[in-house]
Design a protein around this motif. Structure first.
Motif, PDB file in Angstrom:
ATOM      1  N   UNK A 235       0.819  -1.218   0.000  1.00 49.20           N
ATOM      2  CA  UNK A 235       0.000   0.000   0.000  1.00 49.20           C
ATOM      3  C   UNK A 235       0.848   1.261   0.000  1.00 49.20           C
ATOM      4  N   UNK A 236       2.034   1.206  -0.596  1.00 48.95           N
ATOM      5  CA  UNK A 236       2.936   2.361  -0.597  1.00 48.95           C
ATOM      6  C   UNK A 236       2.268   3.590  -1.211  1.00 48.95           C
ATOM      7  N   UNK A 237       1.561   3.405  -2.319  1.00 53.93           N
ATOM      8  CA  UNK A 237       0.953   4.545  -3.004  1.00 53.93           C
ATOM      9  C   UNK A 237      -0.102   5.226  -2.136  1.00 53.93           C
ATOM     10  N   UNK A 238      -0.977   4.447  -1.526  1.00 50.89           N
ATOM     11  CA  UNK A 238      -2.037   5.046  -0.723  1.00 50.89           C
ATOM     12  C   UNK A 238      -1.520   5.571   0.608  1.00 50.89           C
ATOM     13  N   UNK A 239      -0.492   4.945   1.157  1.00 51.23           N
ATOM     14  CA  UNK A 239       0.021   5.344   2.466  1.00 51.23           C
ATOM     15  C   UNK A 239       0.953   6.543   2.378  1.00 51.23           C
ATOM     16  N   UNK A 240       1.915   6.507   1.468  1.00 51.80           N
ATOM     17  CA  UNK A 240       2.948   7.537   1.436  1.00 51.80           C
ATOM     18  C   UNK A 240       2.883   8.470   0.224  1.00 51.80           C
ATOM     19  N   UNK A 241       2.437   7.971  -0.906  1.00 49.12           N
ATOM     20  CA  UNK A 241       2.575   8.743  -2.136  1.00 49.12           C
ATOM     21  C   UNK A 241       1.389   9.657  -2.425  1.00 49.12           C
TER      22      UNK A 241
END
Length: 323
Positions: A235-241
């Motif tokens: 979930x890198x995109x939703x969490x950090x990006x």
């Protein structure tokens, strides 16, 4: 930047060479009967060589080592003699660090009167050195043949991405066209069960390639992520990006990280980013990225908050806090 580095006690070292194979980065060599750290650039400071030394001659010390400064290295290295200087310059040549090599030679020429050895012997030895001499010699295409030097890939040209895409501005390769990305609402996509969209808002993303003056960075919240983080987190995109500008880097493998420091200072002072989230892996070598961000804030005129997020190899966020 202060970071962990190998320190060798020359009085204890007997030159047995047991430490050499354990240094995968090739930063150690036996020269004049002693183990020498010939390149700060390649030493990761993790101490893989420590337990291999039967004389307990190797320890870890904290010292100024990043961002890398070739001039400081040469100032220290010349006292170790001609063989260590030659080995260091060959090491730079082996790893295609020609910018640092030129800096070193320039410094040696400027300080030739103070050297305890003939500079012409150093130049001759290094000039005749063929990287990977044990392998068959290959010929690299020249800059004239390729049309660009080093990392001049057309796909790395700065752009701001738009949805829908627009025609290239100013002609040339479509991959180098400035674009802006307009993304549909991520919340609506999740509500309908659609495939999670990308949250990337700009191109390029690698710290060597980004331009701090790109519109995407202006007044943005930025995430500085270690290369491996996005591959570990589903979930890198939703969490950090989401909603952030981004830069990615590897504090262990990337060269010339002094340029990263300069760009981060410009992002803070000129692009006026609001916050900086540093996302790193739990492995020790990743800590250098957080230290780089802290150094940038220290050097910048503006002061912005930094959040450190540490991610496990399994992709879980182990900690997330303002530092």
């Amino acid at each position: 930047m202060i970071r962990d580095m190998i320190k060798i006690d020359e009085d204890k070292c007997n030159g047995c060479g047991v430490c050499i194979p354990s240094c995968h980065e090739g930063a150690l060599q036996i020269i004049d009967g002693k183990a020498r750290l010939i390149s700060d650039l390649m030493c990761d400071g993790l101490g893989a060589c420590l337990n291999h030394c039967p004389q307990d001659a190797m320890t870890i010390e904290k010292r100024e080592a990043e961002p890398y400064n070739e001039i400081k290295v040469m100032e220290i290295m010349v006292d170790k003699g001609i063989n260590t200087v030659i080995a260091h310059l060959k090491h730079l040549k082996d790893h295609n660090e020609f910018t640092f090599l030129k800096q070193a030679v320039k410094w040696l020429r400027e300080n030739e009167a103070n050297l305890s050895f003939p500079l012409k012997d150093v130049i001759s030895e290094v000039h005749g050195h063929q990287p990977g001499a044990e392998q068959k010699e290959t010929t690299k295409p020249s800059v004239l043949e390729t049309g660009h030097a080093g990392g001049g890939c057309p796909g790395s040209a700065p752009r701001v991405i738009e949805r829908p895409s627009v025609a290239p501005m100013g002609g040339g390769c479509p991959g180098s066209a400035p674009k802006t990305i307009e993304r549909p609402s991520s919340d609506s996509a999740e509500a309908t069960g659609a495939e999670a969209p990308s949250e990337l808002r700009q191109w390029p993303v690698q710290m060597h390639l980004i331009n701090p003056m790109m519109p995407t960075f202006r007044d943005s919240d930025m995430v500085l992520a270690a290369d491996c983080v996005a591959f570990s987190m589903g979930n890198f995109h939703s969490k950090f990006l989401r909603g952030r500008s981004v830069g990615i880097a590897c504090p262990k493998l990337d060269s010339e990280q002094n340029s990263y420091l300069d760009k981060l200072v410009r992002l803070i002072d000129e692009a006026r980013i609001n916050t900086l989230t540093v996302a790193i892996m739990q492995v020790p070598c990743c800590g250098g990225l957080l230290q780089l961000a802290k150094a940038a804030v220290d050097q910048a005129t503006r002061k912005i908050p930094i959040k450190a997020a540490i991610v496990s190899i399994e992709g879980e966020i182990l900690s997330e806090e303002w530092v």
